[in-house]
Design a protein around this motif. Structure first.
Motif, PDB file in Angstrom:
ATOM      1  N   GLY A 196       0.769  -1.102   0.003  1.00  0.00           N
ATOM      2  CA  GLY A 196       0.014  -0.139   0.036  1.00  0.00           C
ATOM      3  C   GLY A 196       1.018   1.190   0.082  1.00  0.00           C
ATOM      4  N   ALA A 197       1.879   1.412   0.905  1.00  0.00           N
ATOM      5  CA  ALA A 197       2.881   2.429   0.957  1.00  0.00           C
ATOM      6  C   ALA A 197       3.594   2.459  -0.345  1.00  0.00           C
ATOM      7  CB  ALA A 197       3.702   2.137   2.108  1.00  0.00           C
ATOM      8  N   GLU A 198       4.032   1.310  -1.043  1.00  0.00           N
ATOM      9  CA  GLU A 198       4.699   1.666  -2.286  1.00  0.00           C
ATOM     10  C   GLU A 198       3.746   2.031  -3.390  1.00  0.00           C
ATOM     11  OE1 GLU A 198       5.869  -2.245  -4.654  1.00  0.00           O
ATOM     12  OE2 GLU A 198       7.845  -1.457  -3.680  1.00  0.00           O
ATOM     13  N   PHE A 199       2.468   1.636  -3.349  1.00  0.00           N
ATOM     14  CA  PHE A 199       1.602   2.087  -4.348  1.00  0.00           C
ATOM     15  C   PHE A 199       1.401   3.702  -4.300  1.00  0.00           C
ATOM     16  CE2 PHE A 199      -3.023   2.908  -5.312  1.00  0.00           C
ATOM     17  CZ  PHE A 199      -3.167   2.818  -6.523  1.00  0.00           C
ATOM     18  N   GLY A 200       1.331   3.948  -3.070  1.00  0.00           N
ATOM     19  CA  GLY A 200       1.186   5.616  -2.680  1.00  0.00           C
ATOM     20  C   GLY A 200       2.445   6.121  -3.234  1.00  0.00           C
ATOM     21  N   ARG A 201       3.434   6.015  -3.099  1.00  0.00           N
ATOM     22  CA  ARG A 201       4.539   6.545  -3.558  1.00  0.00           C
ATOM     23  C   ARG A 201       4.641   6.634  -4.953  1.00  0.00           C
ATOM     24  NH1 ARG A 201       7.083   3.586   0.754  1.00  0.00           N
ATOM     25  NH2 ARG A 201       7.698   1.823  -0.688  1.00  0.00           N
ATOM     26  N   ALA A 202       4.219   5.615  -5.504  1.00  0.00           N
ATOM     27  CA  ALA A 202       4.318   5.364  -7.105  1.00  0.00           C
ATOM     28  C   ALA A 202       3.120   6.444  -7.517  1.00  0.00           C
ATOM     29  CB  ALA A 202       3.944   4.068  -7.397  1.00  0.00           C
ATOM     30  N   CYS A 203       1.962   6.424  -7.054  1.00  0.00           N
ATOM     31  CA  CYS A 203       1.003   7.291  -7.589  1.00  0.00           C
ATOM     32  C   CYS A 203       1.358   8.502  -7.505  1.00  0.00           C
ATOM     33  CB  CYS A 203      -0.321   6.943  -6.993  1.00  0.00           C
ATOM     34  SG  CYS A 203      -1.088   5.361  -7.498  1.00  0.00           S
ATOM     35  N   ARG A 204       2.047   8.855  -6.226  1.00  0.00           N
ATOM     36  CA  ARG A 204       2.497  10.391  -6.082  1.00  0.00           C
ATOM     37  C   ARG A 204       3.399  10.809  -7.082  1.00  0.00           C
ATOM     38  NH1 ARG A 204       5.345  11.353  -0.480  1.00  0.00           N
ATOM     39  NH2 ARG A 204       6.830   9.929  -1.537  1.00  0.00           N
ATOM     40  N   GLY A 205       4.564   9.996  -7.228  1.00  0.00           N
ATOM     41  CA  GLY A 205       5.507  10.179  -8.321  1.00  0.00           C
ATOM     42  C   GLY A 205       5.008  10.437  -9.483  1.00  0.00           C
ATOM     43  N   PHE A 206       4.079   9.479  -9.936  1.00  0.00           N
ATOM     44  CA  PHE A 206       3.633   9.415 -11.530  1.00  0.00           C
ATOM     45  C   PHE A 206       2.718  10.637 -11.525  1.00  0.00           C
ATOM     46  CE2 PHE A 206       1.124   7.505 -15.043  1.00  0.00           C
ATOM     47  CZ  PHE A 206       2.107   7.210 -15.847  1.00  0.00           C
ATOM     48  N   ALA A 207       1.831  11.078 -10.709  1.00  0.00           N
ATOM     49  CA  ALA A 207       0.851  11.864 -11.049  1.00  0.00           C
ATOM     50  C   ALA A 207       1.530  13.435 -10.711  1.00  0.00           C
ATOM     51  CB  ALA A 207      -0.420  11.977  -9.840  1.00  0.00           C
ATOM     52  N   GLN A 208       2.479  13.477  -9.885  1.00  0.00           N
ATOM     53  CA  GLN A 208       3.125  14.854  -9.977  1.00  0.00           C
ATOM     54  C   GLN A 208       4.105  15.019 -10.884  1.00  0.00           C
ATOM     55  OE1 GLN A 208       4.679  14.971  -5.971  1.00  0.00           O
ATOM     56  NE2 GLN A 208       2.552  15.385  -4.968  1.00  0.00           N
ATOM     57  N   GLY A 209       4.603  14.178 -11.438  1.00  0.00           N
ATOM     58  CA  GLY A 209       5.494  14.247 -12.584  1.00  0.00           C
ATOM     59  C   GLY A 209       4.687  14.421 -13.942  1.00  0.00           C
ATOM     60  N   ARG A 210       3.608  14.496 -14.076  1.00  0.00           N
ATOM     61  CA  ARG A 210       2.567  14.590 -15.299  1.00  0.00           C
ATOM     62  C   ARG A 210       2.871  15.944 -15.900  1.00  0.00           C
ATOM     63  NH1 ARG A 210       4.676  10.598 -16.799  1.00  0.00           N
ATOM     64  NH2 ARG A 210       5.677  10.539 -14.928  1.00  0.00           N
ATOM     65  N   ALA A 211       3.298  16.565 -16.757  1.00  0.00           N
ATOM     66  CA  ALA A 211       3.093  17.853 -17.164  1.00  0.00           C
ATOM     67  C   ALA A 211       2.016  17.997 -18.167  1.00  0.00           C
ATOM     68  CB  ALA A 211       4.260  18.335 -17.986  1.00  0.00           C
ATOM     69  N   GLY A 212       1.215  18.974 -18.156  1.00  0.00           N
ATOM     70  CA  GLY A 212       0.018  19.413 -18.739  1.00  0.00           C
ATOM     71  C   GLY A 212      -1.184  18.872 -18.146  1.00  0.00           C
ATOM     72  N   ARG A 213      -1.905  18.349 -19.086  1.00  0.00           N
ATOM     73  CA  ARG A 213      -3.202  17.700 -18.884  1.00  0.00           C
ATOM     74  C   ARG A 213      -3.374  16.413 -19.952  1.00  0.00           C
ATOM     75  NH1 ARG A 213      -7.232  21.775 -17.064  1.00  0.00           N
ATOM     76  NH2 ARG A 213      -6.200  23.747 -16.831  1.00  0.00           N
ATOM     77  N   GLY A 214      -4.298  15.491 -19.489  1.00  0.00           N
ATOM     78  CA  GLY A 214      -4.510  14.410 -19.992  1.00  0.00           C
ATOM     79  C   GLY A 214      -5.367  13.273 -19.204  1.00  0.00           C
ATOM     80  N   VAL A 215      -5.535  12.101 -19.840  1.00  0.00           N
ATOM     81  CA  VAL A 215      -6.150  10.942 -19.128  1.00  0.00           C
ATOM     82  C   VAL A 215      -5.020  10.155 -18.567  1.00  0.00           C
ATOM     83  CG1 VAL A 215      -7.470   9.003 -19.662  1.00  0.00           C
ATOM     84  CG2 VAL A 215      -7.920  10.962 -21.112  1.00  0.00           C
ATOM     85  N   MET A 216      -5.393   9.718 -17.457  1.00  0.00           N
ATOM     86  CA  MET A 216      -4.487   8.787 -16.305  1.00  0.00           C
ATOM     87  C   MET A 216      -5.304   7.433 -16.309  1.00  0.00           C
ATOM     88  SD  MET A 216      -2.420   9.268 -12.914  1.00  0.00           S
ATOM     89  CE  MET A 216      -1.555  10.983 -13.407  1.00  0.00           C
TER      90      MET A 216
END
Length: 340
Positions: A196-216
């Motif tokens: 669960g913690a690993e999933f949280g870190r991955a989602c944070r890094g991935f979501a915050q690293g996206r530039a602009g807008r789009g579909v996730m």
């Protein structure tokens, strides 16, 4: 849940998506439920009006408008100044985050193999429609194939166009090979972790690293002992500010929903079962009563994932690995507003 042991993981790009399936999904496109501005000219019809070659409508001339867009034929007939409007075409960013953790390397068919094939099919649809596509894999113990890794997250830079299909497929295949190597093909070689913690870190890094807008799109089994709320909160946060249209696809193996189907494969009697992610073991006697109790708890776990998505504005779909990927693409994901 019995391990897949890498037996049905994809080994080639054609194994990720067959030529026949690629031809059938060529007509599909990624759809956003929101008005999202792209960065580059693409093949997606925008709700905005711009300056492409496709005529859309007229409107009255307003002082300051570009005189080159006046329709002089209309002026000659009606003595009215009108501006020609054109339909603007724009690209759409598609961001795919795929769970490659220990619990995904289980089930028959393999949840991981299914998730990789589904992710690649979605990526293929995005690429052939000239949309920007980025992919992340989480759950691997180290940086995958030289790709940047943040908090256990391996990422492939945004790509565009048909020429990128093979490179994106190879990235996913390297992830599949790493999973087999870490598990020792059934040997359980991963270190224990808090999924669960690993999933949280991955989602944070991935979501915050996206530039602009789009579909996730997040593809996972979401079966984490400590829950997936933290990770989904990072994904959901991007939906509230209008940056992303977020989807969660929960991949479930038949034996998870109903352990009775695993009876012929050895899931019977007195067993010692080991959690592939935490490493903890438990002595279990498999009886009709324990199977019934398991089914109730499993249904509650799935309901919690669905409710967590709904509370965060994330579209949810539950997919069984026995369902052909083509059926998912043309059925559930079209009904859910991800594809058209």
């Amino acid at each position: 849940m019995l391990a897949a042991s890498g037996a049905d993981l994809p080994t080639s790009v054609d194994d990720l998506i067959s030529p026949a399936l690629a031809a059938r999904v060529d007509r599909l496109d990624v759809l956003s439920r929101k008005l999202l501005a792209g960065k580059l000219p693409g093949e997606r019809r925008s709700k905005r009006r711009g300056r492409s070659v496709e005529f859309d409508d007229f409107r009255p001339y307003i002082a300051g408008d570009d005189l080159r867009h006046i329709d002089w034929n209309v002026y000659a007939r009606l003595e009215r100044l009108v501006i020609k409007l054109f339909r603007e075409e724009e690209d759409l960013a598609l961001h795919l985050l795929v769970d490659a953790s220990g619990s995904m390397d289980a089930g028959r068919p393999s949840k991981l193999g299914y998730a990789l094939r589904l992710a690649f099919a979605l990526a293929y649809i995005g690429l052939v429609n000239q949309n920007r596509v980025s992919v992340g894999l989480f759950g691997l113990s180290a940086s995958e194939g030289g790709a940047p890794s943040r908090g256990g997250l391996a990422e492939l830079r945004p790509m565009r166009g048909r020429r990128s299909v093979r490179a994106l497929g190879e990235f996913l295949l390297r992830g599949a090979r790493r999973v087999v190597g870490e598990s020792g093909v059934g040997g359980g070689g991963r270190e224990a972790s808090d999924a669960g913690a690993e999933f949280g870190r991955a989602c944070r890094g991935f979501a915050q690293g996206r530039a602009g807008r789009g579909v996730m799109v997040v593809i996972s089994d979401f079966l984490m002992e400590s829950g997936c709320d933290a990770g989904l909160s990072y994904v959901g946060a991007a939906t509230w500010d209008g940056s992303f249209d977020a989807h969660a696809i929960q991949v479930i193996a038949p034996g998870e929903a109903d352990p009775a189907v695993e009876r012929d494969r050895g899931l019977v009697g007195d067993l010692r079962m080991t959690d592939v992610e935490s490493g903890r073991g438990a002595e279990v006697t498999v009886t009709p009563e324990t199977i019934q109790a398991y089914r109730r708890e499993f249904d509650r776990a799935v309901a919690r994932v669905r409710a967590s998505c709904a509370a965060r504005g994330v579209a949810y779909a539950r997919i069984e690995t026995e369902t052909p990927v083509e059926t998912v693409l043309t059925g559930a994901l079209r009904r859910g507003g991800l594809l058209r």
